[in-house]
Design an enzyme around this catalytic site. Sequence first.
Site, PDB file in Angstrom:
ATOM      1  N   TYR A  33       0.833  -1.205   0.000  1.00 11.33           N
ATOM      2  CA  TYR A  33       0.000   0.000   0.000  1.00 11.33           C
ATOM      3  C   TYR A  33       0.862   1.248   0.000  1.00 11.33           C
ATOM      4  O   TYR A  33       2.077   1.188   0.206  1.00 11.33           O
ATOM      5  CB  TYR A  33      -0.951  -0.004   1.189  1.00 11.33           C
ATOM      6  CG  TYR A  33      -0.312   0.296   2.537  1.00 11.33           C
ATOM      7  CD1 TYR A  33       0.502  -0.636   3.164  1.00 11.33           C
ATOM      8  CD2 TYR A  33      -0.526   1.522   3.179  1.00 11.33           C
ATOM      9  CE1 TYR A  33       1.082  -0.367   4.392  1.00 11.33           C
ATOM     10  CE2 TYR A  33       0.056   1.794   4.415  1.00 11.33           C
ATOM     11  CZ  TYR A  33       0.858   0.850   5.016  1.00 11.33           C
ATOM     12  OH  TYR A  33       1.440   1.127   6.221  1.00 11.33           O
ATOM     13  N   ARG A  52       8.417   4.039  -4.579  1.00 10.51           N
ATOM     14  CA  ARG A  52       8.421   3.024  -3.510  1.00 10.51           C
ATOM     15  C   ARG A  52       7.400   1.934  -3.808  1.00 10.51           C
ATOM     16  O   ARG A  52       7.643   0.753  -3.547  1.00 10.51           O
ATOM     17  CB  ARG A  52       8.158   3.670  -2.146  1.00 10.51           C
ATOM     18  CG  ARG A  52       8.325   2.666  -1.003  1.00 10.51           C
ATOM     19  CD  ARG A  52       8.247   3.305   0.358  1.00 10.51           C
ATOM     20  NE  ARG A  52       6.947   3.929   0.572  1.00 10.51           N
ATOM     21  CZ  ARG A  52       6.674   4.725   1.594  1.00 10.51           C
ATOM     22  NH1 ARG A  52       7.613   5.007   2.482  1.00 10.51           N
ATOM     23  NH2 ARG A  52       5.480   5.252   1.726  1.00 10.51           N
ATOM     24  N   ARG A 100      -7.760 -20.256  -2.372  1.00  9.36           N
ATOM     25  CA  ARG A 100      -6.768 -20.099  -1.306  1.00  9.36           C
ATOM     26  C   ARG A 100      -5.684 -21.185  -1.381  1.00  9.36           C
ATOM     27  O   ARG A 100      -5.965 -22.369  -1.214  1.00  9.36           O
ATOM     28  CB  ARG A 100      -7.450 -20.138   0.064  1.00  9.36           C
ATOM     29  CG  ARG A 100      -6.506 -19.749   1.188  1.00  9.36           C
ATOM     30  CD  ARG A 100      -7.189 -19.723   2.542  1.00  9.36           C
ATOM     31  NE  ARG A 100      -6.253 -19.295   3.561  1.00  9.36           N
ATOM     32  CZ  ARG A 100      -5.315 -20.076   4.099  1.00  9.36           C
ATOM     33  NH1 ARG A 100      -5.228 -21.333   3.709  1.00  9.36           N
ATOM     34  NH2 ARG A 100      -4.471 -19.613   4.998  1.00  9.36           N
ATOM     35  N   LYS A 148       6.506  -2.018   1.803  1.00 13.77           N
ATOM     36  CA  LYS A 148       5.336  -1.427   2.478  1.00 13.77           C
ATOM     37  C   LYS A 148       4.162  -2.401   2.372  1.00 13.77           C
ATOM     38  O   LYS A 148       3.203  -2.204   1.618  1.00 13.77           O
ATOM     39  CB  LYS A 148       5.002  -0.057   1.889  1.00 13.77           C
ATOM     40  CG  LYS A 148       4.160   0.789   2.852  1.00 13.77           C
ATOM     41  CD  LYS A 148       4.165   2.237   2.458  1.00 13.77           C
ATOM     42  CE  LYS A 148       3.121   3.064   3.183  1.00 13.77           C
ATOM     43  NZ  LYS A 148       3.286   3.177   4.619  1.00 13.77           N
ATOM     44  N   GLU A 181      12.098   2.208  14.240  1.00 12.88           N
ATOM     45  CA  GLU A 181      11.213   3.279  13.758  1.00 12.88           C
ATOM     46  C   GLU A 181       9.909   3.204  14.538  1.00 12.88           C
ATOM     47  O   GLU A 181       9.712   2.310  15.366  1.00 12.88           O
ATOM     48  CB  GLU A 181      10.950   3.123  12.257  1.00 12.88           C
ATOM     49  CG  GLU A 181      10.282   1.806  11.914  1.00 12.88           C
ATOM     50  CD  GLU A 181      10.107   1.563  10.419  1.00 12.88           C
ATOM     51  OE1 GLU A 181       9.996   2.539   9.669  1.00 12.88           O
ATOM     52  OE2 GLU A 181      10.068   0.384  10.024  1.00 12.88           O
ATOM     53  N   LEU A 206      11.175   0.955   7.122  1.00 20.70           N
ATOM     54  CA  LEU A 206      10.577   1.434   5.874  1.00 20.70           C
ATOM     55  C   LEU A 206      11.241   2.774   5.549  1.00 20.70           C
ATOM     56  O   LEU A 206      11.315   3.654   6.412  1.00 20.70           O
ATOM     57  CB  LEU A 206       9.067   1.635   6.044  1.00 20.70           C
ATOM     58  CG  LEU A 206       8.391   2.071   4.749  1.00 20.70           C
ATOM     59  CD1 LEU A 206       8.243   0.884   3.800  1.00 20.70           C
ATOM     60  CD2 LEU A 206       7.031   2.675   5.014  1.00 20.70           C
TER      61      LEU A 206
END
Length: 287
Positions: A33, A52, A100, A148, A181, A206
Amino acid sequence: MSRYAYVNGRFVPHGEAMVHVEDRGFQFADGVYEVVTIIGGKLVDERGHLDRLARSLGELRIAWPVAPHVLKLLMRRLIAQNRVRQGTIYLQVTRGVAPRDFKFPKHSDSTLVMTTKRATSFATPEQLENGVKVISIPDIRWLRRDIKSVALLPQVLGKQRAVEAGAFEAWQLDPEGNVTEGCSSNAWIVTETGTLVTRCANNLILNGVTRLSIIRLAKEAGIPFEERAFSLEEAYRAREAFVSSASTFVMPVTRIDDHTVGNGRPGSFGERLRQAYLDYASGEGAS
Ligand code: PLP
């Protein structure tokens, strides 16, 4: 929330926006995302966020759902349709819908979902006046934090702990006691001797798009800067501290656990950098 969401080629009323139960984002958190700030109806640091996104998709071998130039147009259309002048746009790309099974499906079209959120401001006057508190917690995440990914359970738990401790953010600690972070932000200090420090970007954090802009702005302003790990102890003794992210810019931190940072007031480096970032975000950084 705004009126419309974008889901796989359609702009739909937000309440009716759905993805399939066998979407791999839902089943496996097999997706990535981005959150991009909107100021004056324009996107801030769009290039950095799309770069990114390209990197995250590439590392996970997820196909672009649409070409990058089409994505840019779709983002703008959603922002216009929802009449967002100030706020954020969230975009998520997953490996798509398939029965799945852990291994990559042979055929699946990547899912693209986008939503927007309006914001009257990005920080309260009180947060800017007094700074915010952070707590420290162990970093229990995987070792590809440079991606991310939508797999955010450690951050969900960390943020909840922060809220329950009356804090704004939780700083995560590696096994050596160094700060990696925040749960949704990068961590910064200004040392006792006046050097700006943030952790170097490798697989353990990140690489914030805001972080990269702040590094550039700090260098342009001639602020002494070091990219290295810092311990929680060093942070307790710091002159200043702050967090950075697309939705907080530069947010002053004046308390870490039970320690007061510096004189307990937001510091001058952070204030300078916040202003420099705001100028950039509403000027050359907006498109
Ligand atoms: N670190 C983590 C773990 C994050 O989730 C975020 C933002 O969501 C950041 C750092 C800051 O990144 P950016 O400046 O691109 O918003």
